[in-house]
Design an enzyme around this catalytic site. Structure first.
Site, short mmCIF file in Angstrom:
data_model
loop_
_atom_site.label_atom_id
_atom_site.label_comp_id
_atom_site.label_asym_id
_atom_site.label_seq_id
_atom_site.Cartn_x
_atom_site.Cartn_y
_atom_site.Cartn_z
N HIS A 265 -15.82 12.04 2.28
CA HIS A 265 -17.13 11.76 2.17
C HIS A 265 -17.89 12.67 1.09
CE1 HIS A 265 -21.07 10.84 3.61
NE2 HIS A 265 -21.17 11.68 4.74
N HIS A 306 -14.68 2.55 -0.36
CA HIS A 306 -15.68 2.65 0.50
C HIS A 306 -15.62 1.74 2.04
CE1 HIS A 306 -20.08 2.88 1.88
NE2 HIS A 306 -19.78 4.16 0.84
N ASP A 363 -19.35 8.70 -6.11
CA ASP A 363 -18.73 10.03 -6.32
C ASP A 363 -18.11 10.23 -7.75
OD1 ASP A 363 -18.83 10.13 -2.76
OD2 ASP A 363 -19.68 11.56 -4.08
C1 SDX Z 1 -19.31 8.63 0.26
O1 SDX Z 1 -19.98 6.11 4.42
C2 SDX Z 1 -20.89 6.19 3.16
O2 SDX Z 1 -21.79 5.49 3.00
C3 SDX Z 1 -20.40 7.38 2.30
C4 SDX Z 1 -21.11 7.20 1.05
C5 SDX Z 1 -22.57 8.13 1.29
O3 SDX Z 1 -23.50 7.87 0.48
O4 SDX Z 1 -23.04 8.63 2.48
O5 SDX Z 1 -21.35 6.29 0.19
C6 SDX Z 1 -20.71 8.65 0.30
O6 SDX Z 1 -18.36 9.31 1.32
C7 SDX Z 1 -18.27 7.73 -0.61
C8 SDX Z 1 -16.83 7.90 -0.60
C9 SDX Z 1 -16.18 9.01 -1.14
N1 SDX Z 1 -14.73 9.33 -0.73
C10 SDX Z 1 -13.78 9.04 -1.65
O7 SDX Z 1 -14.10 8.47 -2.68
C11 SDX Z 1 -12.42 9.32 -1.06
C12 SDX Z 1 -11.41 8.37 -1.47
N2 SDX Z 1 -11.80 7.06 -0.76
C13 SDX Z 1 -11.07 6.86 0.48
O8 SDX Z 1 -10.92 8.00 1.29
C14 SDX Z 1 -11.65 5.90 1.53
O9 SDX Z 1 -11.64 4.75 0.48
C15 SDX Z 1 -12.67 5.95 2.28
C16 SDX Z 1 -12.67 7.29 3.15
C17 SDX Z 1 -14.16 6.05 1.24
C18 SDX Z 1 -12.90 4.71 3.05
O10 SDX Z 1 -11.87 4.51 3.98
P1 SDX Z 1 -11.80 3.44 5.07
O11 SDX Z 1 -12.90 2.56 4.87
O12 SDX Z 1 -11.46 4.14 6.27
O13 SDX Z 1 -10.78 2.66 4.43
P2 SDX Z 1 -9.38 2.74 4.68
O14 SDX Z 1 -8.79 4.29 4.54
O15 SDX Z 1 -8.56 2.22 5.79
O16 SDX Z 1 -8.54 2.01 3.44
C19 SDX Z 1 -8.26 0.67 3.50
C20 SDX Z 1 -6.95 0.52 2.82
C21 SDX Z 1 -5.83 1.42 3.10
O17 SDX Z 1 -4.60 0.86 2.77
P3 SDX Z 1 -3.90 0.05 4.03
O18 SDX Z 1 -3.59 0.93 5.17
O19 SDX Z 1 -4.64 -1.20 4.58
O20 SDX Z 1 -2.67 -0.33 3.57
O21 SDX Z 1 -7.30 1.06 1.31
C22 SDX Z 1 -6.56 1.89 1.03
C23 SDX Z 1 -6.00 2.67 2.33
O22 SDX Z 1 -4.82 3.29 1.98
N3 SDX Z 1 -7.34 2.74 0.35
C24 SDX Z 1 -7.05 3.52 -0.73
C25 SDX Z 1 -8.13 4.43 -1.23
N4 SDX Z 1 -9.13 4.23 -0.32
C26 SDX Z 1 -8.84 3.35 0.62
N5 SDX Z 1 -5.80 3.38 -1.43
C27 SDX Z 1 -5.97 4.48 -2.48
N6 SDX Z 1 -6.99 5.27 -3.15
C28 SDX Z 1 -8.12 4.93 -2.28
N7 SDX Z 1 -9.21 5.74 -2.74
#
Ligand code: SDX
Length: 428
Positions: A265, A306, A363
């Site tokens: 997050h 996201h 971010d």
């Molecule tokens: C913020 O919610 C908000 O609005 C948050 C925010 C705000 O202003 O409040 O926008 C701020 O928190 C932005 C996000 C910052 N976080 C990151 O950058 C961390 C990296 N991102 C991931 O951890 C992830 O993308 C999340 C946590 C942001 C979202 O995760 P989800 O929605 O639970 O999606 P998921 O983890 O289920 O991913 C879906 C797929 C998965 O693959 P499969 O299991 O379907 O095969 O996409 C892949 C994930 O493995 N994936 C990634 C990835 N993010 C998702 N693979 C590689 N790198 C990534 N960054």
């Protein structure tokens, strides 16, 4: 909201009719509240398909990459407004008139000092404590200072609390930095704008007059705007859940700060810089992209992906533009920016990222600007928390000023059925 109905067919049950509500814009929602009376729960870990509340504050269209605050696009607000004006908009629902704005800014300015006792909380921390740990403690401690405004049912008390939090977060955040640097705390100055004041308290010293770059102050104000609110994200949902028990609003904001800290997050901006350090050079990008795609490798490309945006995060686009402006203005050639740009280019052309709709989020670039402004990496999420405080308190206020229930989810229980206690001497 106009009502249509969904019919749920469950074996062993009569057809269940569930009301469907249609929003101003966005997806219809199915009201499942009556399922408990039918002996059924929904199951939705991570709330991926769950609308937890009704709100009028912020709207996100993840497919279009659209973000609206009270109907105004983030692009317009970031380019034409300022942070305190956006605070007014989020809190009261309309952009302020010139008179309303002057009064709001003046009130915030006259609440920026913290109680003189608060500074002693910092001394309990080691100098190398992570500033987010300090923020959790010090902001939570504010609950012990304002007994004059804790009747959450009183709209005036809620408004005073909003002013106090918006006004004091920059002071508290800057004190976190000064404490870690072993420098004296700087008092706020009422002759400076909100973002100038923050930079003054961060980098000023009692030895000389602060010299604040208007370019950095503008970039700081824009960063505050871009992080102000974002619908029902994890930290805002935490504030709403804590607030639903009637808890002290300062304690609710401290709960939001805790949730924001995680690298998935708000902690992602710090994690992006650490990741770029880890990648080190453009020649290593392919190896890290492969790690990010490897199911058996926990490595994720920080700053990408996201829960809601399945297109470019509109904040990332504005942040990217600011990044170039700030680095050009400061004449900084930052190899990490080059690396970030190359990483973005390669990732966005990779089928894995395209298929999973993983785009840069807010971010991805914020850390590079903050670093260029001389802000230490460990302070990045503190600045996110400072900015998001208005969003948290706007959602808290929206919940408390309307009928609400304490949040209490249920579960899918897969543990033991009832069993008899075994005395210790009979256990094998
Ligand atoms: C913020 O919610 C908000 O609005 C948050 C925010 C705000 O202003 O409040 O926008 C701020 O928190 C932005 C996000 C910052 N976080 C990151 O950058 C961390 C990296 N991102 C991931 O951890 C992830 O993308 C999340 C946590 C942001 C979202 O995760 P989800 O929605 O639970 O999606 P998921 O983890 O289920 O991913 C879906 C797929 C998965 O693959 P499969 O299991 O379907 O095969 O996409 C892949 C994930 O493995 N994936 C990634 C990835 N993010 C998702 N693979 C590689 N790198 C990534 N960054």
């Amino acid at each position: 909201m106009t009502e249509k109905n969904a019919i749920l067919k469950v074996e062993g049950h009569d057809d269940i009719s569930l009301p469907i509500y249609t929003p101003t814009i966005g997806q219809d929602v199915i009201d499942v509240a009556s399922l408990t009376s039918k002996g059924l729960f929904t199951f939705d870990p991570g709330f991926t398909s769950t609308a937890s509340c009704e709100s009028k504050i912020t709207y996100i269209d993840g497919e279009k990459g659209q973000l609206l605050h009270r109907g105004y696009s983030i692009e317009e607000l970031a380019n034409k407004s300022d942070y305190l004006e956006v605070c007014y908009l989020l809190l009261f629902g309309e952009l302020p008139t010139a008179e309303q704005k002057e009064s709001f800014v003046s009130t915030v300015k006259n609440h920026t000092m913290v109680h003189e006792q608060l500074q002693f909380f910092y001394r309990g921390f080691r100098r190398d404590a992570h500033p987010m740990a300090v923020m959790c403690g010090v902001v939570g401690a504010l609950s012990a200072f304002y007994h004059d405004s804790t009747d959450i049912k009183n709209p005036t008390h809620r408004e005073v609390t909003a002013y106090r939090l918006i006004a004091k977060m920059p002071t508290i955040a800057a004190m976190c930095y000064k404490y870690s640097a072993g420098q004296p705390f700087m008092y706020p100055r009422n002759d400076l704008s909100y973002s100038e004041n923050f930079l003054h308290m961060m980098f000023g010293t009692p030895c000389e007059e602060s010299k604040i770059s208007p370019v950095l102050a503008k970039a700081m104000d824009r960063i505050f705007i871009l992080h102000a609110d974002h619908e029902q994200n994890a930290s805002t949902s935490t504030v709403r859940l804590a607030g639903s028990s009637g808890a002290n609003p300062f304690a609710c904001i401290a709960a939001g700060i805790s949730a924001l800290w995680g690298p998935a997050h708000g902690g992602a901006n710090e994690a992006v810089l650490n990741m770029l350090d880890q990648i080190g050079d453009v020649s290593n990008i392919d190896a890290y992209i492969a790690k990010a795609k490897d199911k058996n490798d926990p490595f994720k490309l920080m700053g990408f992906g996201h829960r809601v945006y399945k297109n470019y995060d509109p904040r990332a686009s504005v942040m990217r533009e600011s990044c170039h402006e700030v680095l050009n203005e400061l004449g900084i050639h930052d190899p990490q920016l080059e690396l970030a740009m190359k990483l973005e280019e390669i990732a966005l052309s990779d089928p894995y990222f395209k298929e999973k709709k993983l785009f840069p989020n807010v971010d991805f670039y914020s850390g590079i600007i903050l670093k260029a402004m001389g802000i230490p990496t460990s302070m990045f999420t503190v600045i996110f928390a400072l900015s998001r405080t208005v969003g948290w308190i706007a959602h808290w206020n929206e919940m408390i000023s309307n009928p609400y229930k304490i949040g209490r989810p249920r579960q899918l229980y897969t543990g033991y059925d009832e069993r008899k206690f075994t005395p210790v001497n009979e256990r094998k």
